[in-house]
Design a protein around this motif. Structure first.
Motif, short mmCIF file in Angstrom:
data_model
loop_
_atom_site.label_atom_id
_atom_site.label_comp_id
_atom_site.label_asym_id
_atom_site.label_seq_id
_atom_site.Cartn_x
_atom_site.Cartn_y
_atom_site.Cartn_z
N THR A 187 0.82 -1.20 0.00
CA THR A 187 0.00 0.00 0.00
C THR A 187 0.86 1.26 0.00
O THR A 187 0.50 2.26 -0.63
CB THR A 187 -0.93 0.01 1.22
OG1 THR A 187 -1.73 -1.17 1.20
CG2 THR A 187 -1.84 1.23 1.22
N ARG A 234 1.60 1.77 -3.46
CA ARG A 234 0.40 2.03 -4.25
C ARG A 234 -0.14 3.44 -4.06
O ARG A 234 -0.65 4.05 -4.99
CB ARG A 234 -0.65 1.00 -3.83
CG ARG A 234 -2.08 1.26 -4.24
CD ARG A 234 -2.99 0.25 -3.54
NE ARG A 234 -4.39 0.62 -3.63
CZ ARG A 234 -5.34 0.18 -2.83
NH1 ARG A 234 -5.04 -0.66 -1.85
NH2 ARG A 234 -6.59 0.55 -2.98
N ASN A 235 -0.01 3.98 -2.86
CA ASN A 235 -0.58 5.30 -2.56
C ASN A 235 0.13 6.38 -3.36
O ASN A 235 1.35 6.47 -3.33
CB ASN A 235 -0.46 5.59 -1.05
CG ASN A 235 -1.34 6.75 -0.64
OD1 ASN A 235 -1.22 7.85 -1.15
ND2 ASN A 235 -2.23 6.50 0.30
N PRO A 236 -0.61 7.22 -4.10
CA PRO A 236 0.04 8.25 -4.92
C PRO A 236 0.81 9.28 -4.10
O PRO A 236 1.68 9.97 -4.64
CB PRO A 236 -1.13 8.90 -5.66
CG PRO A 236 -2.33 8.62 -4.82
CD PRO A 236 -2.07 7.27 -4.23
N GLU A 269 -5.39 6.81 -2.29
CA GLU A 269 -5.01 5.39 -2.34
C GLU A 269 -6.04 4.53 -3.06
O GLU A 269 -5.69 3.63 -3.85
CB GLU A 269 -4.84 4.92 -0.90
CG GLU A 269 -4.54 3.46 -0.69
CD GLU A 269 -4.47 3.17 0.80
OE1 GLU A 269 -5.25 2.32 1.26
OE2 GLU A 269 -3.65 3.81 1.48
N SER A 270 -7.32 4.79 -2.82
CA SER A 270 -8.38 3.96 -3.41
C SER A 270 -8.53 4.16 -4.91
O SER A 270 -9.24 3.41 -5.57
CB SER A 270 -9.71 4.26 -2.72
OG SER A 270 -10.00 5.65 -2.76
N LEU A 271 -7.86 5.16 -5.47
CA LEU A 271 -7.90 5.39 -6.91
C LEU A 271 -6.91 4.54 -7.67
O LEU A 271 -6.97 4.46 -8.90
CB LEU A 271 -7.63 6.88 -7.21
CG LEU A 271 -8.58 7.89 -6.57
CD1 LEU A 271 -8.11 9.31 -6.84
CD2 LEU A 271 -10.01 7.69 -7.06
N CYS A 272 -5.97 3.95 -6.96
CA CYS A 272 -4.86 3.25 -7.62
C CYS A 272 -4.93 1.73 -7.48
O CYS A 272 -5.50 1.23 -6.54
CB CYS A 272 -3.53 3.76 -7.04
SG CYS A 272 -3.32 5.54 -7.21
#
Length: 265
Positions: A221, A224-226, A262-265
């Motif tokens: 994560t 993953r988080n931008p 985070e939930s966008l990726c």
């Protein structure tokens, strides 16, 4: 949480001794909002909790801790009496935060490490993390302890709508809690209550670290988080404070993502 000048508005944080709840208590006190933290922790955790709470008690903003079971009816009624004493004649509850993280993390199919989830596991987890939100809202409403425009906030996660190994009972509880919050938002709106969920990004709390494979989840994560990092408890606490303000009064029944994208990726 504006109110008549003679009314003192308190925040009640159910599960306010660790993780997101503790960060929320700290933030609210910094912002001069009196806090009642309700918690029930094991003896092994109490030394650190005592240290944390001692740092709050020395400040200028009132802080109270109630160490009782907030899930069972007997405990709720005992806590209610303590809350009434703290509020006195001029206190009301302007913010209720539900931050209980108590549930069973087991797979649906047994393996060499864990037994399979049982019906009892689902009931225990749902009672603590979902139905208890409504129990508290209903109780405080019946007792006329809410202010004229109170906010109710509960914490959810991405696991309510996607599969995380070993997260089945918690996922079901979170999804139920989201539905309950939506229902509260509509049915209690005529009484001035606003209810919302905060969907926290993956946060390295003690409860998160108990999830099977959590080390890999945390590492993945963070990449993953931008924003290039994990969500911190303070990130969530900051948004709790924002939603507690009068300017947030028209936000109702939402699931607000607090994850840095985070939930966008």
């Amino acid at each position: 949480m504006e109110e008549a000048p003679h009314i003192k508005n308190f925040a009640v944080v159910i599960g306010g001794s660790q993780g997101l709840g503790l960060a929320t208590v700290r933030k609210l006190l910094i912002e001069n909002i009196p806090v009642i933290a309700v918690h029930r922790d094991m003896r092994k955790d109490m030394e650190q909790i005592t240290v944390d709470f001692a740092s709050f008690s020395g400040g200028s903003t009132p802080f109270f801790a109630i160490h009782k079971d907030a899930i069972q009816e007997k405990g709720r009624l005992e806590i209610l009496q303590e809350i009434k004493k703290i509020l006195g004649h001029d206190g009301k509850i302007g913010l209720l935060v539900h931050s209980i993280a108590r549930g069973n993390l087991k797979p649906m199919a047994a393996n060499s490490q864990f037994p399979a989830l049982s019906e009892a596991d689902f009931k225990i987890t749902g009672e603590a993390m979902a139905y208890n939100v409504y129990n508290w809202v209903s109780l405080l409403f019946r007792e006329s302890l809410f202010s004229s425009n109170p906010k109710v906030i509960a914490f959810t996660s991405e696991g309510s709508s996607r599969v995380i190994p070993g997260y089945g009972a918690v996922a079901a509880a979170k999804a139920s809690m989201e539905a309950i919050i939506r229902q509260i938002a509509v049915e209690f709106a005529p009484h001035g209550i606003r209810a919302n969920c905060l969907q926290a990004g993956v946060t390295p709390t003690d409860s998160m670290k108990r999830i099977p494979g959590s080390a890999e989840i945390l590492e993945r994560t963070a990449k993953r988080n931008p924003s290039g990092r994990l969500t911190r408890p303070e990130d969530i606490a900051n948004v709790v404070y924002l939603l507690s303000r009068p300017e947030a009064a028209w936000i109702n029944g939402t699931i607000l993502k607090v994850d840095g994208g985070e939930s966008l990726c």
